[in-house]
Write a protein that holds these residues in place. Sequence first.
Motif, PDB file in Angstrom:
ATOM      1  N   THR A   1      39.741  67.855  90.655  1.00  0.00           N
ATOM      2  CA  THR A   1      39.322  67.469  91.997  1.00  0.00           C
ATOM      3  C   THR A   1      40.221  66.379  92.567  1.00  0.00           C
ATOM      4  N   MET A   2      40.165  66.257  93.883  1.00  0.00           N
ATOM      5  CA  MET A   2      40.889  65.223  94.600  1.00  0.00           C
ATOM      6  C   MET A   2      39.884  64.434  95.437  1.00  0.00           C
ATOM      7  N   ASP A   3      40.116  63.128  95.562  1.00  0.00           N
ATOM      8  CA  ASP A   3      39.209  62.238  96.283  1.00  0.00           C
ATOM      9  C   ASP A   3      39.736  61.977  97.693  1.00  0.00           C
ATOM     10  N   LEU A   4      38.826  61.767  98.625  1.00  0.00           N
ATOM     11  CA  LEU A   4      39.164  61.556 100.028  1.00  0.00           C
ATOM     12  C   LEU A   4      38.644  60.190 100.474  1.00  0.00           C
ATOM     13  N   LYS A   5      39.482  59.450 101.204  1.00  0.00           N
ATOM     14  CA  LYS A   5      39.082  58.155 101.750  1.00  0.00           C
ATOM     15  C   LYS A   5      39.598  58.062 103.175  1.00  0.00           C
TER      16      LYS A   5
END
Length: 161
Positions: free
Chosen positions: A136-140
């Motif tokens: 997974t990849m995180d979003l900010k």
Amino acid sequence: MKGFQLFRNDEKAMELPINIVVMLVVGMVALATLISIIPTPTKEMSVFIEGTSLEEGSFQPGNSIIVDATTAQNSFAVYVKINATDNDGNPVRNANVVLRGLGGAASNTTDINGVTILTTTGNALVQLDPNQNEGTMDLKILADGFYDYEKNDAVMIIKTR
């Protein structure tokens, strides 16, 4: 006893408590003024991942990207289209958007419509380890006047067998 009577008759001795009270009131007013100057976030942000892709311009709805085993052996680029609005549906302009994970990273700012396309390119390509079937990849997202938006596991990469 004589010293006590001198203190009682000394008018300057009353000035000290009054000065302390005045300084305390002035200090509290100054502190309240400083606190009121600090801008506070006032709005929540709604974020929607409109699509993801391994190729520019061919977005698939949703937040998942499926890669075949051959592609997953190498580093690859990921494209993600994001739409940011306030709770009234108005676009969030000039927000800083960052996507990171699986060795890849991308950043961009939203346009006047609150939309941005994130692309992992160059040294920031995504890669799955040989024994890794998904990741997974995180979003900010950060924008003036809004609370910071963070979502862990915002984009999922899945390797087919």
